[in-house]
Design an enzyme around this catalytic site. Sequence first.
Site, PDB file in Angstrom:
ATOM      1  N   GLU A 201      43.302  32.797  40.423  1.00  0.00           N
ATOM      2  CA  GLU A 201      44.372  33.020  39.368  1.00  0.00           C
ATOM      3  C   GLU A 201      45.343  31.726  39.431  1.00  0.00           C
ATOM      4  OE1 GLU A 201      46.336  36.659  40.328  1.00  0.00           O
ATOM      5  OE2 GLU A 201      44.406  37.868  39.484  1.00  0.00           O
TER       6      GLU A 201
ATOM      7  N   GLU B 236      37.614  40.506  39.391  1.00  0.00           N
ATOM      8  CA  GLU B 236      38.692  41.675  39.679  1.00  0.00           C
ATOM      9  C   GLU B 236      38.874  42.580  38.532  1.00  0.00           C
ATOM     10  OE1 GLU B 236      42.547  40.678  41.446  1.00  0.00           O
ATOM     11  OE2 GLU B 236      41.499  38.582  42.270  1.00  0.00           O
TER      12      GLU B 236
END
Length: 501
Positions: free
Chosen positions: A172, A291
């Site tokens: 991320e 995710e």
Amino acid sequence: MQVSAAIHRDFTIAAIDDRLYAAFIEHMGRAIYSGIYEPGHPQADEHGFRRDVADMVRDLNIPAIRYPGGNFVSAYNWEDGIGPKEDRPVRLDLAWRSKESNQVGINEFAVWAKDLGIDMMLAVNLGSRGIEEARNFMEYVNHPSGTEWSDLRRSHGVEQPYNVKMWCLGNEMDGPWQIGQKKASEYGQLASQTAKALRQMTPDAEMIVCGSSNDEMPTYPEWERQVLEECYENVDYISLHKYFGNSSRDTLNFFGKVEETGRYIQAIGGVIDFVKAKKRAKNDVYICFDEWNVWYHKREQDSANWRSWDWPEAPALLEEDYTFEDTLFIGCLLNEFIRRSDRVKIACIAQLVNVIAPIRAEADGPAWRQSIYWPYQMASLYGRGTALKVAVDGPTYDCAVASDVPYMDIAAVHDKAASAVTVFIVNRHLSEAADLRTTLTGFPDATIDFHKVIEGHDLMASNGPGAEVIAPTKGTGLAVADGVLGGSVAPLSYHVVRLKV
């Protein structure tokens, strides 16, 4: 409600990569400590791992697992988790404002994964660290012997290399919450050069570059374009993350977020195609949805606690209590991954134990399967093979996030090796049963092997220790006659129908 569907043996989508049913576990909350690892627990094995939790994980048949993060990895020194445990430092985990004891590191985790037959997908720190540390990590993990880091591994009792093939290039990196957040072009260049260095040691390694943290980021999908233009030729996958909630208590809108996810996948697929064409590249890049899960039940509470506590060790964090409504949603989301298996090759439920997880475990206490465990298990066990197109004709609805959402969500998988077709069915209607007729073209002698169903629960019902009330039972009401799978499908129900063909 009348619903017709058609499945044809020759109308295929793609071969499903087994890793579509992978998982993720992070050094976060109680995922590791008192989750999979608790040396003083009555169920602990000789390595300190909980047998009761391991048995539940084993029953999921997970092919691969992403480790050690997540946000955690962006300030993690992998070297802290090797060598004698008594010599390992205790660190402040900046991601989750807690203490990390480093009693579980790469070698301990590898023992656990190997025992369960799970391949490791390792993440390297490209937040606070860079190419050199990533290179050293791979040398420690994958090189046979004769170098500083490989011989150090051998001195730690691990003679043979792990030969890990899947490597996540950070986590991320677009997020302002991330340690070492970077601009897209900056990160793309770093990821490209890191991938090149790692492939010098493991030429067949698969490289996973960070896409947007979610599809609501202000830089989405421009982030993906810029990153891929820097590193396309050196990577194999780009990651997608998305978490789901129903804080508005609008069930049909919640279910509609599956369609929103399909648009997300389609959009990034278009970015991939654009960059490939622009660069005249020969290689293909696929999606690693590494995710995904429902996360909202305790999000505000956890956010307040997390920001106020004083660096505890393995605190309770993100320990969602999943409901029957979540069960139905996860069943639909897995169906969408099957339908998008031409693009999505790897997907990781986040996470596996205690932290937004299908398995919960009390410290020094019992473990249990949450409601979402079951659709995940059903898809993992029976959703392997070739994804088939399913044409569905039936009533639809509009909601805030999507239009023309089918009440009936159906996916199908042909497992040629097992001479079987599995049909996954969710009736999303709040009150109406469906009279379903599904033609099975190309499977003239199909018969039902088994039919499992989850139905009849209050939407807010959940499982707990000693009370796994939400679980599959034997299904009724569906039969095959004259090449048609048909019958009544109750409202708010999840079905797995395995056909012998």
